[in-house]
Design a protein around this motif. Structure first.
Motif, PDB file in Angstrom:
ATOM      1  N   ARG A  16       3.935   0.976   3.422  1.00  0.00           N
ATOM      2  CA  ARG A  16       5.051   0.029   3.416  1.00  0.00           C
ATOM      3  C   ARG A  16       6.295   0.806   3.822  1.00  0.00           C
ATOM      4  O   ARG A  16       6.461   1.958   3.438  1.00  0.00           O
ATOM      5  CB  ARG A  16       5.228  -0.523   2.013  1.00  0.00           C
ATOM      6  CG  ARG A  16       6.189  -1.667   1.946  1.00  0.00           C
ATOM      7  CD  ARG A  16       5.977  -2.463   0.712  1.00  0.00           C
ATOM      8  NE  ARG A  16       6.555  -1.799  -0.449  1.00  0.00           N
ATOM      9  CZ  ARG A  16       6.427  -2.249  -1.685  1.00  0.00           C
ATOM     10  NH1 ARG A  16       5.701  -3.320  -1.921  1.00  0.00           N
ATOM     11  NH2 ARG A  16       6.998  -1.641  -2.695  1.00  0.00           N
ATOM     12  N   LYS A  17       7.154   0.157   4.633  1.00  0.00           N
ATOM     13  CA  LYS A  17       8.336   0.887   5.087  1.00  0.00           C
ATOM     14  C   LYS A  17       9.499   0.668   4.120  1.00  0.00           C
ATOM     15  O   LYS A  17       9.869  -0.461   3.838  1.00  0.00           O
ATOM     16  CB  LYS A  17       8.719   0.417   6.485  1.00  0.00           C
ATOM     17  CG  LYS A  17       7.696   0.809   7.540  1.00  0.00           C
ATOM     18  CD  LYS A  17       8.285   0.673   8.920  1.00  0.00           C
ATOM     19  CE  LYS A  17       7.410  -0.211   9.780  1.00  0.00           C
ATOM     20  NZ  LYS A  17       8.033  -0.630  11.005  1.00  0.00           N
ATOM     21  N   CYS A  18      10.058   1.754   3.613  1.00  0.00           N
ATOM     22  CA  CYS A  18      11.169   1.642   2.658  1.00  0.00           C
ATOM     23  C   CYS A  18      12.480   1.381   3.411  1.00  0.00           C
ATOM     24  O   CYS A  18      12.726   2.018   4.447  1.00  0.00           O
ATOM     25  CB  CYS A  18      11.280   2.925   1.847  1.00  0.00           C
ATOM     26  SG  CYS A  18       9.732   3.333   1.016  1.00  0.00           S
ATOM     27  N   CYS A  21      14.879   4.394   4.480  1.00  0.00           N
ATOM     28  CA  CYS A  21      14.307   5.605   5.070  1.00  0.00           C
ATOM     29  C   CYS A  21      14.589   5.696   6.563  1.00  0.00           C
ATOM     30  O   CYS A  21      14.378   4.743   7.304  1.00  0.00           O
ATOM     31  CB  CYS A  21      12.800   5.593   4.807  1.00  0.00           C
ATOM     32  SG  CYS A  21      11.925   6.888   5.674  1.00  0.00           S
ATOM     33  N   GLY A  61       6.185  13.275   6.821  1.00  0.00           N
ATOM     34  CA  GLY A  61       6.012  11.949   7.429  1.00  0.00           C
ATOM     35  C   GLY A  61       7.204  11.067   7.204  1.00  0.00           C
ATOM     36  O   GLY A  61       8.305  11.572   7.005  1.00  0.00           O
ATOM     37  N   ASN A  96       2.987  10.635  -1.728  1.00  0.00           N
ATOM     38  CA  ASN A  96       3.488   9.535  -2.553  1.00  0.00           C
ATOM     39  C   ASN A  96       2.696   9.531  -3.861  1.00  0.00           C
ATOM     40  O   ASN A  96       1.476   9.744  -3.840  1.00  0.00           O
ATOM     41  CB  ASN A  96       3.300   8.196  -1.835  1.00  0.00           C
ATOM     42  CG  ASN A  96       4.256   8.057  -0.668  1.00  0.00           C
ATOM     43  OD1 ASN A  96       5.362   8.591  -0.693  1.00  0.00           O
ATOM     44  ND2 ASN A  96       3.820   7.360   0.367  1.00  0.00           N
TER      45      ASN A  96
HETATM   46  S1  SF4 Z   1       8.340   8.037   4.712  1.00  0.00           S
HETATM   47 FE1  SF4 Z   1       8.438   7.732   2.472  1.00  0.00          FE
HETATM   48  S2  SF4 Z   1      10.472   6.821   2.145  1.00  0.00           S
HETATM   49 FE2  SF4 Z   1       9.998   6.604   4.343  1.00  0.00          FE
HETATM   50  S3  SF4 Z   1       9.056   4.577   4.545  1.00  0.00           S
HETATM   51 FE3  SF4 Z   1       7.387   6.039   4.258  1.00  0.00          FE
HETATM   52  S4  SF4 Z   1       7.015   6.032   2.038  1.00  0.00           S
HETATM   53 FE4  SF4 Z   1       9.032   5.093   2.344  1.00  0.00          FE
END
Ligand code: SF4
Length: 352
Positions: A16-18, A21, A61, A96
């Motif tokens: 999932r995209k935070c 970020c 990542g 994570n």
């Molecule tokens: S890299 Fe980390 S903070 Fe960024 S979207 Fe992916 S899980 Fe979220």
């Protein structure tokens, strides 16, 4: 004589995209991930350079903790095949909390990874809800305990501060959990995504200095703007970025720095795949920043600063910053005045 260098590997996929970020990342789709990993290994081969002694490797990542055993060992064995890796190299993977089961940590360790950087963000439920994270406080604690039980002694925990829902009291509670877990390293980042006004800037400032004081009181040494560690546990890899050392960034959007030239890889799959297909390094752009300026802007991020030697051609700027109490000079080293740390980016513009 062989030179030391580091390798950074980018795995740009997340479940999932935070919203906050800024890294290059895409939704995890199995087919694309498989294709990407094949190209990543091809890039490792193209970038092969046996003249370097590689003493740090960092898998970032994205969410490299999504890699399964086969995928992880494919990447690590390619690195070992095409580069000379030092025996005691620091090898880090970002993880994570929801991904790192005890089982997974065992195969991560079996592949030679000896340092974990876990994206805890907060041990306070309200903060995790605000950040819309996939994990719970319970999972975070379990993740760190799993890591310790699996034999990892070099563990960084990432925290985010400056959330509108955060207070000194909640931050204190947050760090009291860290105190119990007692990991070797902590990173503290200020949330950037929220529109800042004077009030929130002041709050960020208060929370940052509260965090600094608290962490120092429980035995962490503040060694870079966002980084704290127990004695001897500084991130060797990140120090390379601030100490003007060579690093080879492999993967989509990865940055490299070799022989005073900065390079950035393509950040879209088509160009990235095409270049590699043609056996070319997938650089999107390359630039040379004046060497002394680059050393200043990276080196001043470190709390103990850099040698005054680097300012030979910047005496005027240095004088101005010292007179205005932005930097201090002690024993021929120039460093940022601690209370001005959060103004660092503005201070550095004097050298550009
Ligand atoms: S890299 Fe980390 S903070 Fe960024 S979207 Fe992916 S899980 Fe979220």
């Amino acid at each position: 004589m062989r030179k030391f260098a580091s390798i950074y590997i980018h795995f740009p996929f997340c479940k999932r995209k935070c919203f906050y970020c800024h890294f290059t990342k895409f939704n995890y789709e199995k087919e694309l991930v498989d294709k990407y990993l094949n190209y990543l290994v091809k890039e490792i081969q193209i970038r092969s350079n046996l003249n370097y002694k590689i003493d740090t490797i960092y898998l970032g990542g994205g969410s490299p903790s999504l890699l399964n055993e086969e995928q992880l060992s494919m990447i690590i064995s390619a690195i070992y095949k095409y580069f000379n890796i030092e025996n005691n190299a620091e090898i880090t993977i970002e993880a994570n909390p929801e991904d790192i089961t005890y089982k997974k940590l065992n195969y991560i360790k079996k592949n030679g990874v000896n340092r974990l950087s876990i994206g805890i963000q907060s041990f306070v439920k309200k903060d995790l809800v605000y950040l819309k994270r996939n994990h719970s406080v319970k999972q975070s604690i379990q993740a760190v305990e799993n890591a310790l039980n699996a034999g990892f002694s070099n563990i960084n925990l990432d925290f985010i501060i400056g959330l509108p829902v955060q207070t000194q009291k909640t931050l204190e509670y947050n760090f009291s959990k860290l105190k119990d877990l007692d990991t070797s390293h902590v990173s503290v980042y200020i949330l950037e995504e929220v529109k800042k006004d004077k009030y929130s800037e002041n709050r960020d400032n208060d929370l940052y200095f509260f965090a600094k004081k608290y962490l120092e009181s429980i035995g962490y040494i503040h060694y870079e703007v966002s980084n704290f560690s127990k004695n001897g546990f500084q991130s060797k890899h990140n120090l390379k970025y601030w100490k003007d050392k060579n690093y080879i960034g492999i993967g989509l959007s990865a940055s490299s720095y070799e022989n005073n030239i900065d390079h950035k890889n393509f950040d879209n799959f088509d160009d990235y795949f095409n270049k590699i297909e043609n056996k070319k390094i997938p650089y999107k752009e390359s630039k040379t920043i004046k060497h002394d300026v680059r050393k200043i802007i990276t080196g001043l991020r470190m709390i103990d600063g850099i040698s005054i030697e680097n300012f030979k051609n910047h005496k005027e700027e240095l004088k101005f910053l010292e007179e205005n109490n932005f930097v201090k000079i002690e024993k021929n080293r120039v460093s940022i005045v601690q209370t001005k740390i959060l103004l660092l980016n503005e201070i550095l513009t004097y050298f550009l």
